[in-house]
Design an enzyme around this catalytic site. Sequence first.
Site, mmCIF file in Angstrom:
data_model
loop_
_atom_site.group_PDB
_atom_site.id
_atom_site.type_symbol
_atom_site.label_atom_id
_atom_site.label_comp_id
_atom_site.label_asym_id
_atom_site.label_seq_id
_atom_site.Cartn_x
_atom_site.Cartn_y
_atom_site.Cartn_z
ATOM 1 N N LYS A 185 49.755 42.253 33.218
ATOM 2 C CA LYS A 185 48.764 41.425 33.271
ATOM 3 C C LYS A 185 47.625 41.769 32.914
ATOM 4 C CE LYS A 185 45.836 38.104 34.665
ATOM 5 N NZ LYS A 185 44.426 38.109 34.093
ATOM 6 N N CYS A 294 33.649 51.740 31.422
ATOM 7 C CA CYS A 294 33.549 51.906 33.015
ATOM 8 C C CYS A 294 32.889 53.462 33.033
ATOM 9 C CB CYS A 294 34.632 51.891 33.505
ATOM 10 S SG CYS A 294 36.149 52.731 32.600
ATOM 11 N N GLU A 393 26.766 48.677 38.150
ATOM 12 C CA GLU A 393 27.049 49.062 36.821
ATOM 13 C C GLU A 393 26.586 47.784 36.160
ATOM 14 O OE1 GLU A 393 31.589 50.088 35.002
ATOM 15 O OE2 GLU A 393 31.371 48.586 36.752
#
Length: 503
Positions: A185, A294, A393
């Site tokens: 997915k 990330c 972040e």
Amino acid sequence: MAIHLPNRQLFIDGEWRETVLKKRIPVINPATEQIIGDIPAATAEDVEIAVEAAKKAFSRNKGKDWSSASGAYRARYLRAIAAKITERKSELGKLEAIDSGKPLDEALWDMDDVAGCFEYYADLAEGLDTKQKAPVSLPMETFKSFVLKEPLGVVALITPWNYPLLLATWKVAPALAAGCTAILKPSELASVTCLELGEVCREVGLPPGVLNILTGLGTEAGAPLASHPHVDKVAFTGSTATGSRIMASAAQMVKPVSMELGGKSPIIVFEDVDLDKAAEWTLFGCFWTNGQICSATSRLLVHESIASEFLDKLVKWTKKIKISDPFEEGCRLGPLVSGEQYDKILKFIATAKSEGATILSGGDRPKHLNKGFFVEPTIIIDVTTSMQIWREEVFGPVLCVKTFSTEDEAIDLANDTHYGLGAAVISNDPERCDRVAKAFRAGIVWINCSQPCFCQAPWGGIKRSGFGRELGEWGLENYLSVKQVTRYISEEPWGWYQAPSKL
């Protein structure tokens, strides 16, 4: 450049299948903000069909068709997929660039890595055959014991939009090498190349149901997939908040998960460096992939004795970065993936200013681009450790800066974060680099560089950056269970209980 997006359906049980509710999601080119196509929007009804297909594929012919076949058998399919990816590299790279905003040169590099990753796990699949029945040393000669490594079962692979096909491959390749069957997915923000992986699998004749691909929204497709009772494991890459929800869902069925989550990674630059080399690695560590990575080393800690000169170098290097449509030659910074991300990044920058930080460079839309989700590479100084820009972040091309005076201070500042994915140190003192690398609280450490990634080396973090490791042999272990088999080999009875009297 006119790029045609294939009109795909969901890939389930080896064939293209329309969504049950016939819903679709528009695909927006982030460089132009124009709709260029659409993708299917799976819902819980489609998840049921895909999970059932994967479940049947796992047990078909008592597993001989896939799950209990030899690793060498599965390796042939992985190599065939790699060859098809290489054959279609140019086309896939263009689709990746127009879908995600990634500079074309980066996207093409990603396709090389995709093919290399499938090749690597083909080798490891073959290696599994030689590792089966590995003996276990026991203290009693009357027993023999060995270990079998077996696929976990049906696995859900939920992946992000910043490296659409590559990060999907990081999960698909080892899962298939292990003998699992899978439902992929991808993020609804960039799914086009993941759907093309379905066509590649169809062309190479991958057995039906071994890999199923569902595109759609996280709430409508990802959530029911992660919580499905017939999914035996969930592997997720994405935000810490979403990872937490998936863990809570999996906990209800004591389902294993592996998580590669967010980061706020530091890069420490000491006073003994070549300033230009350090400047390029610092910028690459934060602005590569349009800053949407990330592991981005987005917190710069620079020694106070060189701070002024180094920041001047950074600004000069930043001004030379070509910001353009991803298809322009020499593009090194494309648009963010979506309007939502664009608004989010500008809000981060505005909040930093309101909290007292200074925008040293960038911080706005490039003046020569009036369309697209473009944000200039941004450097922010006068930052305190309590500011949002230092602690959260950003996932965009934004570098925040602090100075330090001692090695211990730099390490303390680097580790003062909820995250622990990556960390980098730049210095010409090898012993200092080793000390700092050991002191970092992070799963990945770079010395005199930032962001290199190889499929042979483990990837993952600690703290709120997740747990488990992808890539390398560790990535394969994510999808294997270990079965102990112990045999009693003595001709003598066990003798614990008194035998009944013989008549």
